[in-house]
Design a protein around this motif. Structure first.
Motif, mmCIF file in Angstrom:
data_model
loop_
_atom_site.group_PDB
_atom_site.id
_atom_site.type_symbol
_atom_site.label_atom_id
_atom_site.label_comp_id
_atom_site.label_asym_id
_atom_site.label_seq_id
_atom_site.Cartn_x
_atom_site.Cartn_y
_atom_site.Cartn_z
ATOM 1 N N VAL A 100 -6.969 -0.629 0.662
ATOM 2 C CA VAL A 100 -7.405 0.704 0.039
ATOM 3 C C VAL A 100 -8.799 1.239 0.247
ATOM 4 O O VAL A 100 -9.464 0.331 0.583
ATOM 5 C CB VAL A 100 -7.347 0.485 -1.665
ATOM 6 N N GLY A 101 -8.815 2.437 0.289
ATOM 7 C CA GLY A 101 -10.305 3.138 0.273
ATOM 8 C C GLY A 101 -11.027 2.392 -1.253
ATOM 9 O O GLY A 101 -10.183 2.013 -2.177
ATOM 10 N N GLU A 102 -12.296 2.731 -1.118
ATOM 11 C CA GLU A 102 -12.822 2.305 -2.355
ATOM 12 C C GLU A 102 -12.562 2.941 -3.558
ATOM 13 O O GLU A 102 -12.919 2.502 -4.780
ATOM 14 C CB GLU A 102 -14.506 2.236 -2.213
ATOM 15 N N ASP A 103 -12.187 4.270 -3.613
ATOM 16 C CA ASP A 103 -11.728 4.918 -4.496
ATOM 17 C C ASP A 103 -10.724 4.188 -5.507
ATOM 18 O O ASP A 103 -10.448 4.695 -6.506
ATOM 19 C CB ASP A 103 -11.412 6.343 -4.329
ATOM 20 N N GLN A 104 -9.827 3.258 -4.832
ATOM 21 C CA GLN A 104 -8.813 2.827 -5.485
ATOM 22 C C GLN A 104 -9.121 1.368 -6.230
ATOM 23 O O GLN A 104 -8.309 1.104 -6.936
ATOM 24 C CB GLN A 104 -7.692 2.348 -4.204
ATOM 25 N N LEU A 105 -10.648 1.099 -6.215
ATOM 26 C CA LEU A 105 -10.859 -0.311 -6.667
ATOM 27 C C LEU A 105 -10.321 -0.350 -8.163
ATOM 28 O O LEU A 105 -10.068 -1.186 -8.726
ATOM 29 C CB LEU A 105 -12.160 -0.604 -6.352
ATOM 30 N N LEU A 124 -0.742 13.036 6.795
ATOM 31 C CA LEU A 124 -1.903 12.211 6.693
ATOM 32 C C LEU A 124 -3.047 12.675 7.845
ATOM 33 O O LEU A 124 -2.688 13.330 8.795
ATOM 34 C CB LEU A 124 -1.509 10.635 7.016
ATOM 35 N N HIS A 125 -4.203 12.097 7.489
ATOM 36 C CA HIS A 125 -5.441 12.679 8.081
ATOM 37 C C HIS A 125 -6.134 11.567 8.668
ATOM 38 O O HIS A 125 -5.849 10.456 8.708
ATOM 39 C CB HIS A 125 -6.051 13.641 7.274
ATOM 40 N N LEU A 126 -7.411 11.876 9.245
ATOM 41 C CA LEU A 126 -8.300 10.926 9.986
ATOM 42 C C LEU A 126 -8.707 9.889 8.792
ATOM 43 O O LEU A 126 -9.297 8.661 9.173
ATOM 44 C CB LEU A 126 -9.411 11.513 10.460
ATOM 45 N N THR A 142 0.917 -1.071 -0.092
ATOM 46 C CA THR A 142 0.065 -0.148 -0.031
ATOM 47 C C THR A 142 1.048 1.370 0.025
ATOM 48 O O THR A 142 2.099 1.113 -0.021
ATOM 49 C CB THR A 142 -0.882 0.210 1.331
ATOM 50 N N GLY A 143 0.264 2.189 -0.106
ATOM 51 C CA GLY A 143 1.057 3.540 -0.295
ATOM 52 C C GLY A 143 0.408 4.924 0.008
ATOM 53 O O GLY A 143 -1.019 4.723 -0.171
ATOM 54 N N ASP A 144 0.838 5.947 0.197
ATOM 55 C CA ASP A 144 0.317 7.428 0.215
ATOM 56 C C ASP A 144 0.978 8.205 -0.514
ATOM 57 O O ASP A 144 2.194 8.136 -0.666
ATOM 58 C CB ASP A 144 -0.020 7.606 1.668
ATOM 59 N N ARG A 145 0.265 9.138 -1.330
ATOM 60 C CA ARG A 145 0.865 10.033 -1.863
ATOM 61 C C ARG A 145 1.800 11.188 -1.090
ATOM 62 O O ARG A 145 1.352 11.512 0.036
ATOM 63 C CB ARG A 145 -0.056 10.802 -2.770
ATOM 64 N N MET A 187 -12.585 13.430 2.805
ATOM 65 C CA MET A 187 -11.712 14.061 3.508
ATOM 66 C C MET A 187 -10.437 13.838 2.490
ATOM 67 O O MET A 187 -10.199 12.579 2.119
ATOM 68 C CB MET A 187 -11.598 13.679 4.833
ATOM 69 N N SER A 188 -9.552 14.868 2.365
ATOM 70 C CA SER A 188 -8.618 14.800 1.446
ATOM 71 C C SER A 188 -7.350 15.881 1.624
ATOM 72 O O SER A 188 -7.780 16.815 2.069
ATOM 73 C CB SER A 188 -8.994 15.023 -0.241
ATOM 74 N N LYS A 189 -6.237 15.403 1.553
ATOM 75 C CA LYS A 189 -5.004 16.320 1.772
ATOM 76 C C LYS A 189 -5.257 17.341 1.004
ATOM 77 O O LYS A 189 -5.161 18.601 1.326
ATOM 78 C CB LYS A 189 -3.637 15.551 1.336
ATOM 79 N N SER A 190 -5.574 17.271 -0.424
ATOM 80 C CA SER A 190 -5.649 18.750 -1.268
ATOM 81 C C SER A 190 -6.798 19.195 -1.004
ATOM 82 O O SER A 190 -6.789 20.430 -1.664
ATOM 83 C CB SER A 190 -5.262 17.966 -2.650
ATOM 84 N N VAL A 225 -8.990 5.875 9.245
ATOM 85 C CA VAL A 225 -10.054 4.589 9.079
ATOM 86 C C VAL A 225 -9.771 4.019 8.012
ATOM 87 O O VAL A 225 -10.254 2.818 7.684
ATOM 88 C CB VAL A 225 -11.369 5.438 9.458
ATOM 89 N N GLY A 226 -9.351 4.588 6.847
ATOM 90 C CA GLY A 226 -9.425 4.020 5.429
ATOM 91 C C GLY A 226 -8.484 3.094 5.276
ATOM 92 O O GLY A 226 -8.482 1.913 4.572
ATOM 93 N N SER A 227 -7.213 3.182 5.956
ATOM 94 C CA SER A 227 -6.203 2.364 5.815
ATOM 95 C C SER A 227 -5.093 2.081 6.768
ATOM 96 O O SER A 227 -4.638 0.937 7.019
ATOM 97 C CB SER A 227 -5.553 2.400 4.236
HETATM 98 P P1 ATP Z 1 -4.453 13.704 -2.335
HETATM 99 O O1 ATP Z 1 -5.728 14.738 -2.010
HETATM 100 O O2 ATP Z 1 -3.146 14.511 -2.476
HETATM 101 O O3 ATP Z 1 -4.867 12.735 -3.326
HETATM 102 P P2 ATP Z 1 -5.592 12.214 -0.250
HETATM 103 O O4 ATP Z 1 -5.916 12.608 0.951
HETATM 104 O O5 ATP Z 1 -6.505 11.661 -1.295
HETATM 105 O O6 ATP Z 1 -4.519 12.753 -0.973
HETATM 106 P P3 ATP Z 1 -3.952 9.696 -0.718
HETATM 107 O O7 ATP Z 1 -2.740 9.653 -0.751
HETATM 108 O O8 ATP Z 1 -4.324 10.121 -2.295
HETATM 109 O O9 ATP Z 1 -4.681 10.570 0.223
HETATM 110 O O10 ATP Z 1 -4.779 8.214 -0.290
HETATM 111 C C1 ATP Z 1 -4.074 7.129 0.196
HETATM 112 C C2 ATP Z 1 -4.961 6.091 0.603
HETATM 113 O O11 ATP Z 1 -5.820 6.662 1.543
HETATM 114 C C3 ATP Z 1 -5.910 5.499 -0.328
HETATM 115 O O12 ATP Z 1 -5.970 4.128 -0.287
HETATM 116 C C4 ATP Z 1 -7.346 6.150 -0.091
HETATM 117 O O13 ATP Z 1 -8.216 5.068 -0.736
HETATM 118 C C5 ATP Z 1 -7.277 6.328 1.367
HETATM 119 N N1 ATP Z 1 -7.990 7.453 1.730
HETATM 120 C C6 ATP Z 1 -7.712 8.902 1.442
HETATM 121 N N2 ATP Z 1 -8.514 9.626 1.803
HETATM 122 C C7 ATP Z 1 -9.697 8.912 2.339
HETATM 123 C C8 ATP Z 1 -10.742 8.988 3.136
HETATM 124 N N3 ATP Z 1 -11.210 10.356 3.408
HETATM 125 N N4 ATP Z 1 -11.451 8.099 3.725
HETATM 126 C C9 ATP Z 1 -10.822 6.820 3.498
HETATM 127 N N5 ATP Z 1 -10.043 6.699 2.831
HETATM 128 C C10 ATP Z 1 -9.306 7.548 2.416
#
Ligand code: ATP
Ligand code: MG
Length: 332
Positions: free
Chosen positions: A148-153, A15-17, A7-10, A197-200, A21-23
């Motif tokens: 992974v989170g479901e967006d990664q399927l 990183l956030h909540l 697994t990994g993260d950009r 919820m997203s970093k960006s 919970v997602g991974s």
């Molecule tokens: P960016 O906004 O730069 O894309 P991000 O917050 O979406 O960053 P990623 O590094 O793209 O984070 O995601 C890493 C992993 O964390 C992925 O498997 C993704 O599915 C999971 N993830 C990210 N955000 C969430 C969320 N809000 N809920 C559950 N899982 C998440």
């Protein structure tokens, strides 16, 4: 049975909540029984930050500190850096020939992201092909399972298509197909209630957030706009505080009681917010403390990352050699 996990993260921010919970929470459990590699995906971070490399480089060690703070143990999990593993870039080049541009454009997650980011004609080629680079990451480690989170399927689907195509062409099972390990919280919504919820997007509670930031974030969360007086019946569905309580409060029976009470009327927003704040503060307090200690010693963080990357280098080079051999390109 032991899985091989990647697994990994950009490296686009701390990183956030949502990650928790997602991974992250799963990874901490999985590392005890399985062979797990976790990658700081700096190359993938650059695919939509090509003109801002500093943003990516500045966040690599932040992500490593987050991993360690939540309990990912470098003795049990290989923590590595994507850009320091040349086999991944090489595998990407081979796989790109097995995927059509039309297929890449159909990937629903990428399609959404392209629309959201408003790329239009300025879409970076690297962004369109990032699922192929993800396929290289996954197959390089022979991953059988990807939490992974479901967006990664859709990425895993695309990876398995490449695996099948490659194995079919070379007539031998060189690459391994993978399957997802989904967490029970699909996607945690952001504080703005608009999407995940997203970093960006600036809608996150970071794992290193101060107690005051957590307090402010919880108190400003929206609940049910129709719940004006404490005595009014309130809605639980779409109510962010309950969504977060489901994700972060261990006492499911208590949350169920509170939901029933809230629906009946007579339970105020401040009460449920206080409970949520307690859950989040007790979760984040030890993480924040450990994170601050790790981030204060960048030398040690770098050593941990380098050590894991060395191990990952060996594994990924081996896969690259097998791929080249299967293609008949292993001349020397
Ligand atoms: P960016 O906004 O730069 O894309 P991000 O917050 O979406 O960053 P990623 O590094 O793209 O984070 O995601 C890493 C992993 O964390 C992925 O498997 C993704 O599915 C999971 N993830 C990210 N955000 C969430 C969320 N809000 N809920 C559950 N899982 C998440
Ligand atoms: Mg993302």
């Amino acid at each position: 049975m032991s899985y091989t996990i990647l697994t990994g993260d950009r490296a686009t921010g701390p990183l956030h909540l949502g990650h928790f919970v997602g991974s992250l929470r799963q990874r901490v459990e999985l590392q005890h029984q399985h062979n797990q590699t976790v990658m700081v995906a700096d190359l993938q971070g650059l695919t939509d930050n090509g003109n801002n490399p500093q943003k990516i480089s500045a966040n690599v060690l932040n992500v490593v500190a987050d991993y360690l703070a939540v309990g990912i143990d470098p003795h049990k999990t290989t923590i590595c850096l994507q850009s320091a593993l040349p086999a991944l870039a090489e595998l990407t080049m081979y796989y790109l020939n097995l995927v059509s541009v039309a297929r890449l454009e159909r990937n629903p997650t990428v399609k959404n992201e392209i629309a959201e980011k408003d790329f239009a004609r300025s879409l970076p080629a690297g962004f369109l092909i990032y699922p192929v680079s993800q396929a290289a990451d996954i197959t390089a480690f022979g991953a059988t399972h990807v939490p992974v989170g479901e967006d990664q399927l859709p990425m895993l689907e695309q990876t398995n298509e490449i695996v099948r195509r490659f194995n079919h062409i070379v007539g031998q099972p060189v690459l391994t197909e993978c399957q997802p390990l989904l967490s029970n919280v699909g996607r945690l919504p952001g504080l703005d209630g608009q999407g995940k919820m997203s970093k960006s997007r600036g809608n996150a509670i970071q794992l290193g957030a101060s107690a005051d930031e957590v307090h402010k974030a919880v108190m400003s969360m929206f609940t049910d706009p129709g719940h004006l007086n404490v005595s009014d019946p309130g809605r639980v569905e779409g109510n962010m505080v309950f969504t977060y309580l489901d994700a972060f409060c261990d006492d499911a029976a208590l949350v169920a009681d509170l939901k029933a009470h809230y629906r009946r009327g007579g339970l105020g927003d401040v009460k449920i917010k206080r409970l949520l704040e307690d859950c989040l503060q007790s979760l984040l307090e030890p993480i924040r403390t450990r994170r601050a200690e790790f981030i204060a010693d960048k030398g040690e963080l770098t050593r941990i990352l380098q050590h894991g990357t060395r191990r990952a280098h060996q594994v990924s080079q081996q896969t690259l050699q097998q791929v080249k051999a299967a293609l008949g390109l292993d001349f020397f």
